[in-house]
Design a protein around this motif. Structure first.
Motif, PDB file in Angstrom:
ATOM      1  N   GLY A  74      -8.886  -8.942 -87.320  1.00 17.08           N
ATOM      2  CA  GLY A  74      -7.975 -10.006 -86.928  1.00 17.08           C
ATOM      3  C   GLY A  74      -6.734  -9.536 -86.191  1.00 17.08           C
ATOM      4  N   LEU A  75      -6.191  -8.353 -86.553  1.00 16.95           N
ATOM      5  CA  LEU A  75      -4.962  -7.880 -85.910  1.00 16.95           C
ATOM      6  C   LEU A  75      -5.128  -7.651 -84.404  1.00 16.95           C
ATOM      7  N   PRO A  76      -6.208  -7.002 -83.943  1.00 14.39           N
ATOM      8  CA  PRO A  76      -6.367  -6.866 -82.481  1.00 14.39           C
ATOM      9  C   PRO A  76      -6.464  -8.216 -81.775  1.00 14.39           C
ATOM     10  N   GLU A  77      -7.152  -9.182 -82.411  1.00 17.18           N
ATOM     11  CA  GLU A  77      -7.249 -10.523 -81.816  1.00 17.18           C
ATOM     12  C   GLU A  77      -5.866 -11.173 -81.742  1.00 17.18           C
ATOM     13  N   LEU A  78      -5.062 -10.983 -82.796  1.00 16.42           N
ATOM     14  CA  LEU A  78      -3.707 -11.544 -82.816  1.00 16.42           C
ATOM     15  C   LEU A  78      -2.849 -10.916 -81.726  1.00 16.42           C
ATOM     16  N   CYS A  79      -2.940  -9.602 -81.587  1.00 14.84           N
ATOM     17  CA  CYS A  79      -2.161  -8.916 -80.555  1.00 14.84           C
ATOM     18  C   CYS A  79      -2.551  -9.402 -79.160  1.00 14.84           C
ATOM     19  N   ALA A  80      -3.846  -9.541 -78.929  1.00 15.61           N
ATOM     20  CA  ALA A  80      -4.316 -10.021 -77.619  1.00 15.61           C
ATOM     21  C   ALA A  80      -3.826 -11.441 -77.352  1.00 15.61           C
ATOM     22  N   ALA A  81      -3.852 -12.289 -78.384  1.00 13.67           N
ATOM     23  CA  ALA A  81      -3.390 -13.668 -78.219  1.00 13.67           C
ATOM     24  C   ALA A  81      -1.890 -13.723 -77.930  1.00 13.67           C
ATOM     25  N   LEU A  82      -1.115 -12.870 -78.610  1.00 17.02           N
ATOM     26  CA  LEU A  82       0.332 -12.833 -78.377  1.00 17.02           C
ATOM     27  C   LEU A  82       0.640 -12.347 -76.964  1.00 17.02           C
ATOM     28  N   ASN A  83      -0.073 -11.317 -76.506  1.00 14.07           N
ATOM     29  CA  ASN A  83       0.143 -10.826 -75.141  1.00 14.07           C
ATOM     30  C   ASN A  83      -0.156 -11.910 -74.109  1.00 14.07           C
ATOM     31  N   GLU A  84      -1.238 -12.651 -74.371  1.00 17.64           N
ATOM     32  CA  GLU A  84      -1.627 -13.692 -73.421  1.00 17.64           C
ATOM     33  C   GLU A  84      -0.660 -14.872 -73.438  1.00 17.64           C
ATOM     34  N   SER A  85      -0.250 -15.293 -74.619  1.00 16.38           N
ATOM     35  CA  SER A  85       0.630 -16.472 -74.719  1.00 16.38           C
ATOM     36  C   SER A  85       2.050 -16.164 -74.251  1.00 16.38           C
ATOM     37  N   LEU A  86       2.507 -14.935 -74.491  1.00 19.36           N
ATOM     38  CA  LEU A  86       3.871 -14.564 -74.109  1.00 19.36           C
ATOM     39  C   LEU A  86       3.940 -13.890 -72.743  1.00 19.36           C
ATOM     40  N   HIS A  87       2.764 -13.667 -72.143  1.00 21.98           N
ATOM     41  CA  HIS A  87       2.676 -13.018 -70.829  1.00 21.98           C
ATOM     42  C   HIS A  87       3.344 -11.643 -70.844  1.00 21.98           C
ATOM     43  N   VAL A  88       3.017 -10.873 -71.865  1.00 26.79           N
ATOM     44  CA  VAL A  88       3.544  -9.510 -71.997  1.00 26.79           C
ATOM     45  C   VAL A  88       2.373  -8.582 -72.315  1.00 26.79           C
ATOM     46  N   SER A  89       2.666  -7.301 -72.277  1.00 28.10           N
ATOM     47  CA  SER A  89       1.674  -6.302 -72.700  1.00 28.10           C
ATOM     48  C   SER A  89       2.286  -5.417 -73.792  1.00 28.10           C
ATOM     49  N   PHE A  90       3.135  -6.022 -74.584  1.00 25.23           N
ATOM     50  CA  PHE A  90       3.880  -5.273 -75.616  1.00 25.23           C
ATOM     51  C   PHE A  90       2.995  -4.916 -76.810  1.00 25.23           C
ATOM     52  N   PHE A  91       2.137  -5.835 -77.209  1.00 25.32           N
ATOM     53  CA  PHE A  91       1.326  -5.639 -78.412  1.00 25.32           C
ATOM     54  C   PHE A  91       0.047  -4.862 -78.077  1.00 25.32           C
ATOM     55  N   PRO A  92      -0.213  -3.762 -78.770  1.00 22.64           N
ATOM     56  CA  PRO A  92      -1.413  -2.961 -78.461  1.00 22.64           C
ATOM     57  C   PRO A  92      -2.685  -3.687 -78.872  1.00 22.64           C
ATOM     58  N   GLU A  93      -3.693  -3.604 -78.024  1.00 20.46           N
ATOM     59  CA  GLU A  93      -4.973  -4.247 -78.336  1.00 20.46           C
ATOM     60  C   GLU A  93      -5.873  -3.329 -79.154  1.00 20.46           C
ATOM     61  N   GLU A  94      -5.594  -2.029 -79.105  1.00 21.22           N
ATOM     62  CA  GLU A  94      -6.336  -1.074 -79.926  1.00 21.22           C
ATOM     63  C   GLU A  94      -5.351  -0.401 -80.877  1.00 21.22           C
ATOM     64  N   LEU A  95      -5.473  -0.694 -82.150  1.00 21.48           N
ATOM     65  CA  LEU A  95      -4.522  -0.212 -83.149  1.00 21.48           C
ATOM     66  C   LEU A  95      -5.032   1.077 -83.790  1.00 21.48           C
ATOM     67  N   ASN A  96      -4.082   1.887 -84.255  1.00 17.28           N
ATOM     68  CA  ASN A  96      -4.439   3.103 -84.976  1.00 17.28           C
ATOM     69  C   ASN A  96      -5.135   2.732 -86.287  1.00 17.28           C
TER      70      ASN A  96
END
Length: 235
Positions: A77-99
Motif C-alpha cells: 500500500g505505501l508505494p501506491e500511496l506515494c504514487a498517488a500523492l505524487n500524481e495528485s500534488l504534481h510532485v516527485s517528492f515521494f519515492p515509488e520504491e521504498l527501502n
C-alpha cells in the motif's frame, strides 16, 4: 538416518549470519514502538480530547489485525500511496520504491506500539497518582514528574510484559521473508530449496530461534531483578 547432522553443522554458520539482520529489525522496531506506545498510553491515561479516542481506535485496529495482513497492507500500500500523492500534488517528492528494511521496521513498530501502549497504560495506572500530585505541589513540571517519579516506577512493573513482547517479536520476524527480506527463515527456505533438506533446515531454524529466546529471556529476568533491587533499596 532421519537427520543428516554433518549437513546441519555445515549450515549453522550460514544461518547465524542472518541473526544480526533479524535482531537489527527487532531492536529498531522495538525502540520506535516503545516510544510511540508510551505516547499513546499517556494520551489515554490523561484522556486528551479527541486524541485519546483516536489512540484507542488505533490500538483496537492494530491488535485486532493479523501481523501478516498489516505487513501486506503497508508493503503493497505505501508505494501506491506515494504514487498517488505524487500524481495528485504534481510532485516527485515521494519515492515509488521504498527501502524494504525501512518498511519492515515501520510495520513492526506500528504493530509493537499498539501492544506497548496497553502495557504502558497498565503500568502507569498501577502507580499511585498521589505521587504525581505531590510532585506538582513541590514545583515540578508534568514532564519532570513523569520522568523522575512516574516512569521509573511504571517501567519496573512493565518489564515482564516488555520482555514477552520483545521475545514474541523475535519469533514473528519469521514472517518477513514473505515480503522479500532475507532473514533467518528466508535463508533456511533458500538453502532447503537448493538441497531439498527441508527437515534439517527447519530444525536448525527452530534451534536458532530457541537460543535467541533463551538469551533474551535471561536478560529480561536479570533486568527485572536489577530494577526490583533498585526499587527496594530506594523504598
Amino acid at each position: 538416518m532421519l537427520l543428516d547432522w554433518s549437513y546441519m553443522g555445515s549450515k549453522v554458520p550460514l544461518m547465524l549470519q542472518a541473526v544480526p539482520r533479524t535482531l537489527a529489525i527487532v531492536l529498531a522496531a522495538t525502540a520506535l514502538g516503545f516510544v510511540f506506545g508510551l505516547l499513546l498510553a499517556l494520551v489515554r491515561s490523561y484522556k486528551v480530547p479527541v486524541l485519546s479516542q483516536l489512540a484507542a481506535a488505533y490500538i483496537s485496529v492494530v491488535r485486532g489485525t493479523p501481523l501478516l495482513v498489516i505487513m501486506y497492507l503497508f508493503y503493497y500500500g505505501l508505494p501506491e500511496l506515494c504514487a498517488a500523492l505524487n500524481e495528485s500534488l504534481h510532485v516527485s517528492f515521494f519515492p515509488e520504491e521504498l527501502n524494504k528494511y525501512a518498511v519492515v521496521i515501520f510495520i513492526f513498530a506500528v504493530y509493537i506500539s499498539a501492544y506497548m501502549a496497553e502495557t504502558w497504560y497498565s503500568a502507569l495506572n498501577a502507580v499511585d497518582y498521589g505521587q504525581m500530585e505531590a510532585a506538582l505541589a513541590v514545583g515540578m513540571t508534568m514532564p519532570q514528574a513523569l520522568y523522575r517519579i512516574f516512569l521509573p516506577q511504571a517501567i519496573v512493573s512493565a518489564i515482564p510484559n516488555f520482555g514477552n513482547l520483545f521475545i514474541s517479536t523475535i519469533k514473528q520476524t519469521s514472517l518477513v521473508f514473505m515480503i522479500q527480506i532475507v532473514d533467518i527463515m528466508a535463508v533456511a527456505k533458500i538453502e532447503a530449496g537448493k538441497s531439498y533438506r527441508y527437515l534439517e533446515m527447519y530444525v536448525i531454524v527452530s534451534l536458532v530461534y530457541w537460543a535467541l529466546t533463551l538469551i533474551f529471556e535471561r536478560l529480561f529476568i536479570y533486568w527485572e531483578q536489577h530494577y526490583a533491587k533498585y526499587k527496594r533499596h530506594h523504598a
